[in-house]
Motif scaffolding. Sequence first.
Motif, mmCIF file in Angstrom:
data_model
loop_
_atom_site.group_PDB
_atom_site.id
_atom_site.type_symbol
_atom_site.label_atom_id
_atom_site.label_comp_id
_atom_site.label_asym_id
_atom_site.label_seq_id
_atom_site.Cartn_x
_atom_site.Cartn_y
_atom_site.Cartn_z
ATOM 1 N N THR A 29 0.830 -1.216 0.000
ATOM 2 C CA THR A 29 0.000 0.000 0.000
ATOM 3 C C THR A 29 0.863 1.264 0.000
ATOM 4 O OG1 THR A 29 -0.320 0.101 2.430
ATOM 5 C CG2 THR A 29 -1.918 -1.169 1.128
ATOM 6 N N LEU B 82 -5.453 4.649 4.612
ATOM 7 C CA LEU B 82 -4.431 3.633 4.832
ATOM 8 C C LEU B 82 -3.330 4.112 5.771
ATOM 9 C CD1 LEU B 82 -4.171 2.529 1.114
ATOM 10 C CD2 LEU B 82 -5.173 1.170 2.957
ATOM 11 N N THR C 68 -0.660 5.509 4.884
ATOM 12 C CA THR C 68 0.608 5.500 4.158
ATOM 13 C C THR C 68 1.165 6.910 3.985
ATOM 14 O OG1 THR C 68 -0.072 3.543 2.914
ATOM 15 C CG2 THR C 68 1.739 4.843 1.996
ATOM 16 N N HIS D 152 -5.650 -3.511 6.012
ATOM 17 C CA HIS D 152 -5.099 -3.107 4.716
ATOM 18 C C HIS D 152 -4.012 -2.047 4.845
ATOM 19 C CE1 HIS D 152 -8.184 -5.430 2.635
ATOM 20 N NE2 HIS D 152 -9.041 -4.947 3.513
ATOM 21 N N SER D 153 -3.815 -1.523 6.021
ATOM 22 C CA SER D 153 -2.769 -0.529 6.263
ATOM 23 C C SER D 153 -1.460 -1.278 6.507
ATOM 24 C CB SER D 153 -3.128 0.334 7.470
ATOM 25 O OG SER D 153 -4.363 0.979 7.273
ATOM 26 N N PRO E 72 -7.842 5.078 -3.945
ATOM 27 C CA PRO E 72 -7.275 3.919 -3.256
ATOM 28 C C PRO E 72 -8.215 2.713 -3.238
ATOM 29 C CG PRO E 72 -6.876 5.901 -1.982
ATOM 30 C CD PRO E 72 -7.812 6.283 -3.092
ATOM 31 N N LEU F 134 -7.005 -0.718 -5.177
ATOM 32 C CA LEU F 134 -6.698 -1.887 -4.348
ATOM 33 C C LEU F 134 -7.867 -2.868 -4.268
ATOM 34 C CD1 LEU F 134 -4.841 -0.042 -1.446
ATOM 35 C CD2 LEU F 134 -3.819 -1.344 -3.320
#
Length: 401
Positions: free
Chosen positions: A143, A170, A172, A321-322, A364, A368
């Motif tokens: 990610t 996320l 990120t 998902h992070s 995102p 994803l």
Amino acid sequence: MAIDLTAFRAHFPSLDTGLAFFDGPGGTQTPGPVAEAIASTMTAPLSNRGTISPSEVNAEQAVAEFRAAYADLLLAPANGIVHGRSATQLTYDFSRHLAKQWNADDEIILSRLDHDANVRPWLQAAARTGMEVRWIEIVPETTELDFESFERALSARTRLVAVTAASNVLGTKPPVRRIADLAHEIGALVYVDGVHYAAHNLVDIRSLGADMFVCSPYKFLGPHCGVLAAAPDLLENLRPDKLLPSPETVPERFEFGTLPYEVLAGATAAVDFLAAMAPGAETSRRRRLERSAASMHDHELELRTRLQDGLASFGEAVTVHSKAPDRTPTLLMTLRDRDARDAQFHLAARKVVAPAGSFYAHEPFTALNLTDPALRAGLAPHNTADDVDRLLDGLASFLGV
């Protein structure tokens, strides 16, 4: 120095409800001093800005203090601080301002990691101009942004790169400085969405390499508004559509209509409140902010680790998902064979606020193949270990694990 969490939380009336808030990425709770600054500004003598009557001076002071506070918070010149109703509004405004200088032979680069507020305004400006849009992709396994896709997208025709400093779903944190350095080599501007980043990191726009940086005070204990920081000489080169009698000076030329002085006062109070989170001997506000930011980072990292470990104990019932090594304390998750919206209702009945949705993160979620709705747990400075345990207990009862 560790934050005195009991004393810190005592400033937040909303915490007296017993609610555990995990919707920090959507907006934090508001401490009393911020609300008091808003109320006292509204009830003191107040009128349009000027230098003669007390009411004019109060308005002028509210603006000057706001610019000084955000100059300290973002390490930017005070005359490069622009107020807006929201980061979205500011980005729409500046997409139009900048597009006046572009033509169909130009290109812009956008990121698949970004909130739609740093995507749609640029896409729409590009469509009106006829210019091409290139993309920085996401690496699904981590990610993180695919830096090679950025290098492929960059060209002599690139006029602007719009990228987030931290994903609101996320967490990120992409390598903004590396992106900015390459963009600047070919003369492109870098517009950074710092809305989520500024809530968890002390900002230095020069170190980031941001030509323009936007954030939202309500994400870090302040009122609802937006702030843009940029070099004054860059702003001098932009000519917005404006009313003829309105100021031509920078940054006033970008602030349309009468400013909400009470909101500016509340936003200033939020910066001062953050600077006082971890008391010390430092005299300058910037140094106090640095101290508080370090303490906040330690506190949030401890809570994030506690939450991650708890979610990992649920096994395949929860997919987090992070994944990026460098990220904020925000975790996005999906639940096996269960609807995240049902989980939100289940937690709300237990006085735990954890929202479900896609959170305006269209790119995102699409890139994803994420399920909408997903459950987001975002930490804020006012969270505690007990809050985390209540969230984990609520999820465990919902999932039956």
